[in-house]
Design a protein around this motif. Structure first.
Motif, PDB file in Angstrom:
ATOM      1  N   MET A  93     -30.033  14.067 -11.555  1.00  0.00           N
ATOM      2  CA  MET A  93     -28.985  14.765 -10.829  1.00  0.00           C
ATOM      3  C   MET A  93     -28.144  15.589 -11.795  1.00  0.00           C
ATOM      4  O   MET A  93     -27.763  15.118 -12.859  1.00  0.00           O
ATOM      5  CB  MET A  93     -28.089  13.744 -10.100  1.00  0.00           C
ATOM      6  N   LEU A  94     -27.858  16.832 -11.404  1.00  0.00           N
ATOM      7  CA  LEU A  94     -27.036  17.691 -12.236  1.00  0.00           C
ATOM      8  C   LEU A  94     -25.593  17.205 -12.241  1.00  0.00           C
ATOM      9  O   LEU A  94     -25.071  16.742 -11.233  1.00  0.00           O
ATOM     10  CB  LEU A  94     -27.085  19.126 -11.710  1.00  0.00           C
ATOM     11  N   ARG A  95     -24.946  17.326 -13.406  1.00  0.00           N
ATOM     12  CA  ARG A  95     -23.524  17.010 -13.483  1.00  0.00           C
ATOM     13  C   ARG A  95     -22.712  18.270 -13.228  1.00  0.00           C
ATOM     14  O   ARG A  95     -23.010  19.332 -13.765  1.00  0.00           O
ATOM     15  CB  ARG A  95     -23.181  16.419 -14.855  1.00  0.00           C
ATOM     16  N   SER A  96     -21.688  18.149 -12.402  1.00  0.00           N
ATOM     17  CA  SER A  96     -20.869  19.304 -12.062  1.00  0.00           C
ATOM     18  C   SER A  96     -19.831  19.554 -13.146  1.00  0.00           C
ATOM     19  O   SER A  96     -19.326  18.618 -13.783  1.00  0.00           O
ATOM     20  CB  SER A  96     -20.163  19.074 -10.723  1.00  0.00           C
ATOM     21  N   CYS A  97     -19.507  20.828 -13.360  1.00  0.00           N
ATOM     22  CA  CYS A  97     -18.536  21.168 -14.389  1.00  0.00           C
ATOM     23  C   CYS A  97     -17.745  22.407 -13.998  1.00  0.00           C
ATOM     24  O   CYS A  97     -18.154  23.165 -13.106  1.00  0.00           O
ATOM     25  CB  CYS A  97     -19.211  21.378 -15.741  1.00  0.00           C
ATOM     26  N   ILE A  98     -16.611  22.601 -14.660  1.00  0.00           N
ATOM     27  CA  ILE A  98     -15.839  23.827 -14.515  1.00  0.00           C
ATOM     28  C   ILE A  98     -15.446  24.316 -15.906  1.00  0.00           C
ATOM     29  O   ILE A  98     -15.455  23.550 -16.873  1.00  0.00           O
ATOM     30  CB  ILE A  98     -14.571  23.637 -13.655  1.00  0.00           C
ATOM     31  N   ILE A  99     -15.111  25.597 -15.978  1.00  0.00           N
ATOM     32  CA  ILE A  99     -14.616  26.212 -17.208  1.00  0.00           C
ATOM     33  C   ILE A  99     -13.158  26.616 -16.994  1.00  0.00           C
ATOM     34  O   ILE A  99     -12.828  27.214 -15.964  1.00  0.00           O
ATOM     35  CB  ILE A  99     -15.439  27.461 -17.574  1.00  0.00           C
ATOM     36  N   ILE A 100     -12.296  26.279 -17.948  1.00  0.00           N
ATOM     37  CA  ILE A 100     -10.927  26.781 -17.944  1.00  0.00           C
ATOM     38  C   ILE A 100     -10.722  27.507 -19.266  1.00  0.00           C
ATOM     39  O   ILE A 100     -10.556  26.878 -20.317  1.00  0.00           O
ATOM     40  CB  ILE A 100      -9.887  25.650 -17.769  1.00  0.00           C
ATOM     41  N   GLU A 101     -10.774  28.818 -19.214  1.00  0.00           N
ATOM     42  CA  GLU A 101     -10.772  29.666 -20.412  1.00  0.00           C
ATOM     43  C   GLU A 101     -10.263  31.047 -20.022  1.00  0.00           C
ATOM     44  O   GLU A 101     -10.756  31.633 -19.053  1.00  0.00           O
ATOM     45  CB  GLU A 101     -12.196  29.737 -20.978  1.00  0.00           C
ATOM     46  N   LYS A 152     -36.167  15.782 -15.904  1.00  0.00           N
ATOM     47  CA  LYS A 152     -34.815  15.821 -15.343  1.00  0.00           C
ATOM     48  C   LYS A 152     -34.705  14.886 -14.134  1.00  0.00           C
ATOM     49  O   LYS A 152     -33.704  14.178 -13.963  1.00  0.00           O
ATOM     50  CB  LYS A 152     -34.463  17.253 -14.947  1.00  0.00           C
ATOM     51  N   LYS A 153     -35.742  14.872 -13.300  1.00  0.00           N
ATOM     52  CA  LYS A 153     -35.714  14.003 -12.127  1.00  0.00           C
ATOM     53  C   LYS A 153     -35.778  12.536 -12.521  1.00  0.00           C
ATOM     54  O   LYS A 153     -35.137  11.683 -11.905  1.00  0.00           O
ATOM     55  CB  LYS A 153     -36.860  14.366 -11.186  1.00  0.00           C
ATOM     56  N   TRP A 154     -36.550  12.236 -13.570  1.00  0.00           N
ATOM     57  CA  TRP A 154     -36.622  10.860 -14.041  1.00  0.00           C
ATOM     58  C   TRP A 154     -35.253  10.365 -14.492  1.00  0.00           C
ATOM     59  O   TRP A 154     -34.885   9.204 -14.259  1.00  0.00           O
ATOM     60  CB  TRP A 154     -37.625  10.741 -15.191  1.00  0.00           C
ATOM     61  N   LEU A 155     -34.477  11.219 -15.125  1.00  0.00           N
ATOM     62  CA  LEU A 155     -33.160  10.809 -15.604  1.00  0.00           C
ATOM     63  C   LEU A 155     -32.251  10.391 -14.461  1.00  0.00           C
ATOM     64  O   LEU A 155     -31.369   9.539 -14.626  1.00  0.00           O
ATOM     65  CB  LEU A 155     -32.505  11.943 -16.398  1.00  0.00           C
ATOM     66  N   THR A 156     -32.437  10.970 -13.281  1.00  0.00           N
ATOM     67  CA  THR A 156     -31.611  10.597 -12.134  1.00  0.00           C
ATOM     68  C   THR A 156     -32.063   9.272 -11.514  1.00  0.00           C
ATOM     69  O   THR A 156     -31.296   8.622 -10.816  1.00  0.00           O
ATOM     70  CB  THR A 156     -31.650  11.692 -11.053  1.00  0.00           C
ATOM     71  N   LYS A 157     -33.311   8.868 -11.762  1.00  0.00           N
ATOM     72  CA  LYS A 157     -33.851   7.651 -11.154  1.00  0.00           C
ATOM     73  C   LYS A 157     -33.575   6.394 -11.962  1.00  0.00           C
ATOM     74  O   LYS A 157     -33.465   5.295 -11.413  1.00  0.00           O
ATOM     75  CB  LYS A 157     -35.381   7.769 -11.003  1.00  0.00           C
TER      76      LYS A 157
END
Length: 234
Positions: free
Chosen positions: A1-9, A178-183
């Protein structure tokens, strides 16, 4: 699963570099970019975010003062040209401190470190829960094969498939790394761009190599070495 992120710059060139690095690293999903920390406060009140890339010197309110306003701040990676606040920043869930200009490799190290910290935190939480037998299905061709995830030694990415090496057999799977990392549970750690290792089966680490026995040896990638050494080799 992708981790969500934001940029403050507040600097557009720095925004573009971070946006490109986030896209290239592949494990993050950029939700928003802000030039002003005050705008980000409203966003965070309505959205759950895993990671913030935060500049310190911002208009209206500094990055450090911004972190002070958050009761439970997400993981934060500071991106700044100044090292003066490094010590103070670690009081506010800051996992790394990137000094501008930074390379893509250094960026990957910071992101990997943040993922390792998150993995450790989740592992601690899981240890407080009742043990549940862990099984997993491997998608191999048109078949789904059920195995114990604890039997997996490592997983290797190879073009369009992955090799799942267990204590008694190797399976070919169409799932991506990538999918394995989420499992997988938190004894598993990505140690190379092409390898995930089950740390509970590691017998020895020598240089840039992980030994499961005298014959089963996998490499440690340079971008993953620091986080692997810090959080799994204590």
């Amino acid at each position: 699963m992708l981790r969500s992120c934001i940029i403050i710059e507040d600097q557009p060139p720095a925004q573009r570099i971070l946006q490109k690095f986030i896209k290239d690293v592949g494990s993050l999903e950029l939700k928003a970019t802000f030039s002003d920390a005050l705008e980000a406060i409203t966003f965070l009140q309505n959205n759950a975010i895993d990671l913030i890339f935060l500049d310190i010197h911002l208009p209206k309110i500094s990055g450090i003062d911004f972190l002070k306003t958050l009761k439970n701040p997400p993981q934060t990676i500071l991106t700044t040209a100044f090292s003066d606040y490094a010590l103070e920043s670690y009081e506010y869930n800051v996992v790394d401190y990137l000094l501008k200009p930074f390379s893509f490799q250094r960026f990957v190290q910071a992101v990997t470190k943040s993922a390792a910290v998150l993995s450790i935190t989740k592992n601690i939480e899981l240890q407080q829960e009742p043990d549940i037998p862990s099984t997993i299905f491997i998608k191999s061709g048109h078949d789904l094969i059920k195995i114990n995830s604890s039997d997996i030694l490592y997983i290797k990415s190879d073009d369009d498939y992955t090799e799942v090496v267990t204590t008694n057999k190797t399976y070919l799977s169409t799932d991506t790394l990538k999918k394995w990392l989420t499992k997988l549970e938190n004894t598993f750690c990505q140690v190379h761009k092409s390898y995930i290792a089950n740390t509970s089966h590691i017998k020895k680490v020598s240089g840039n190599q992980i030994f499961f026995n005298d014959e089963l040896i996998i490499p440690i990638g340079r971008a993953f070495k620091d986080s692997f050494s810090t959080y799994f080799l204590k």
